[in-house]
Design an enzyme around this catalytic site. Sequence first.
Site, mmCIF file in Angstrom:
data_model
loop_
_atom_site.group_PDB
_atom_site.id
_atom_site.type_symbol
_atom_site.label_atom_id
_atom_site.label_comp_id
_atom_site.label_asym_id
_atom_site.label_seq_id
_atom_site.Cartn_x
_atom_site.Cartn_y
_atom_site.Cartn_z
ATOM 1 N N LYS A 11 0.853 -1.201 0.000
ATOM 2 C CA LYS A 11 0.000 0.000 0.000
ATOM 3 C C LYS A 11 0.881 1.241 0.000
ATOM 4 O O LYS A 11 2.060 1.197 0.390
ATOM 5 C CB LYS A 11 -0.945 0.030 1.214
ATOM 6 C CG LYS A 11 -0.270 0.054 2.600
ATOM 7 C CD LYS A 11 0.136 1.443 3.086
ATOM 8 C CE LYS A 11 0.927 1.382 4.394
ATOM 9 N NZ LYS A 11 1.843 2.459 4.652
ATOM 10 N N ASP A 141 -1.947 -1.654 10.124
ATOM 11 C CA ASP A 141 -2.199 -1.682 8.678
ATOM 12 C C ASP A 141 -2.762 -3.020 8.203
ATOM 13 O O ASP A 141 -3.162 -3.147 7.046
ATOM 14 C CB ASP A 141 -0.897 -1.431 7.898
ATOM 15 C CG ASP A 141 -0.434 0.019 7.986
ATOM 16 O OD1 ASP A 141 -1.275 0.890 8.282
ATOM 17 O OD2 ASP A 141 0.759 0.266 7.752
HETATM 18 P P1 ATP Z 1 4.424 -0.365 7.535
HETATM 19 O O1 ATP Z 1 4.223 0.428 6.274
HETATM 20 O O2 ATP Z 1 3.224 -1.256 7.888
HETATM 21 O O3 ATP Z 1 4.929 0.419 8.689
HETATM 22 P P2 ATP Z 1 6.941 -1.240 6.511
HETATM 23 O O4 ATP Z 1 6.706 -1.466 5.036
HETATM 24 O O5 ATP Z 1 7.549 0.052 6.893
HETATM 25 O O6 ATP Z 1 5.557 -1.449 7.245
HETATM 26 P P3 ATP Z 1 7.922 -3.908 6.841
HETATM 27 O O7 ATP Z 1 8.376 -4.211 5.460
HETATM 28 O O8 ATP Z 1 6.654 -4.527 7.294
HETATM 29 O O9 ATP Z 1 7.854 -2.336 7.086
HETATM 30 O O10 ATP Z 1 9.144 -4.312 7.790
HETATM 31 C C1 ATP Z 1 9.316 -3.784 9.076
HETATM 32 C C2 ATP Z 1 10.222 -4.742 9.876
HETATM 33 O O11 ATP Z 1 9.463 -5.898 10.181
HETATM 34 C C3 ATP Z 1 11.436 -5.205 9.096
HETATM 35 O O12 ATP Z 1 12.569 -4.666 9.691
HETATM 36 C C4 ATP Z 1 11.429 -6.731 9.177
HETATM 37 O O13 ATP Z 1 12.588 -7.242 9.788
HETATM 38 C C5 ATP Z 1 10.241 -7.078 10.049
HETATM 39 N N1 ATP Z 1 9.344 -8.086 9.460
HETATM 40 C C6 ATP Z 1 8.668 -9.012 10.142
HETATM 41 N N2 ATP Z 1 7.905 -9.764 9.333
HETATM 42 C C7 ATP Z 1 8.087 -9.318 8.092
HETATM 43 C C8 ATP Z 1 7.560 -9.707 6.820
HETATM 44 N N3 ATP Z 1 6.712 -10.733 6.687
HETATM 45 N N4 ATP Z 1 7.932 -8.982 5.753
HETATM 46 C C9 ATP Z 1 8.784 -7.935 5.894
HETATM 47 N N5 ATP Z 1 9.329 -7.547 7.061
HETATM 48 C C10 ATP Z 1 8.981 -8.215 8.161
#
Ligand code: ATP
Length: 317
Positions: A11, A141
């Site tokens: 998203k 989210d």
């Molecule tokens: P959001 O936009 O919901 O805040 P994000 O895109 O910033 O999420 P993610 O890619 O979800 O961040 O990753 C955040 C942290 O979560 C990473 O540092 C990773 O180590 C951990 N993590 C745990 N599970 C997952 C997963 N299935 N995919 C990606 N990262 C994950």
Amino acid sequence: MRSYSLIAPAKINLYLEIIGDRPDGYHELAMILQSIGLADQIGVRSSSTDNIRVRCNHPQVPTDKSNLAYRAAELMVRQFPQAFAKYGGVEITVNKQIPVAAGLAGGSTNAAAVLVGIDLLWKLGLTQSELEELAGTLGSDVPFCIAGGTAIATGRGEQLSLLPNLDTMYIVLAKYRSLEVSTAWAYKTYRQQFSHSYIRDSDSLVARANAVHSKAIVKAILDKDAGEIAQKLHNDLERVVLSVYPQVLQLREVFANQEGVLGTMMSGSGPTVFALFKSQQQAEQVKLQVREAILDEDLELFVTRTITHGIQVASSV
Ligand code: ATP
């Protein structure tokens, strides 16, 4: 069916406003979330063991209990012990295409896909609102990621109000591979710098969050006016992230100077910056121009588009 393959879209935030402190310690937010074509592929299958096991092709993603997909499976095991006893353990494979820690809800959408996948695998027949309620316990989210599309999210982000589908807009995403921004850090820093302006009493929090429904960007979405939507993009977290990460600021500036860009903004807590376009051709052109303007191999650029759905089943065996 013993296994499902699911599409788990990322998203972007078209709008992110931090309103204040809730009595439960979380931030009260008003967001507009938009699903995009960039997606992970999630496999969910029953295993002969009674374990949960996660495998992922991305070296930075943990495969232990800290993986959100693992936590989603664990939640289902706790909630539905009889189904777990009947069907056994769950093997989850994550084919990661969404950049990690990028503000694109990569982990959240993986968790949403696991909830949907296990519901199917265990023939639970959960409704969308039951799935969203479970999702809300995993992260703000995650509920949005289930149905996806375009939605207003208030509360911690879990109270959803669907908006009509947009006409397709094309998107360039830009992210430095080695640059990660912790969501927790971004919100904590925002609180340190701006909590003096926070709303705290419950009625005012709700009233202010609901006011998002009458914002100009919502009217632009209802009018399907892509140019106006792109002009009204907003993200409070840019106030903390752009000052600490000059590369993110630079991306914002480079996008803003390209012809054909309707609007540009950081997504979520960053560091991904996106730009919106009317046509795919314009998006492809600007991707090339940004590549020429910033000669850094660490910079990843993707062309994608808005989509009208969240988790989808790609195949089942
Ligand atoms: P959001 O936009 O919901 O805040 P994000 O895109 O910033 O999420 P993610 O890619 O979800 O961040 O990753 C955040 C942290 O979560 C990473 O540092 C990773 O180590 C951990 N993590 C745990 N599970 C997952 C997963 N299935 N995919 C990606 N990262 C994950």
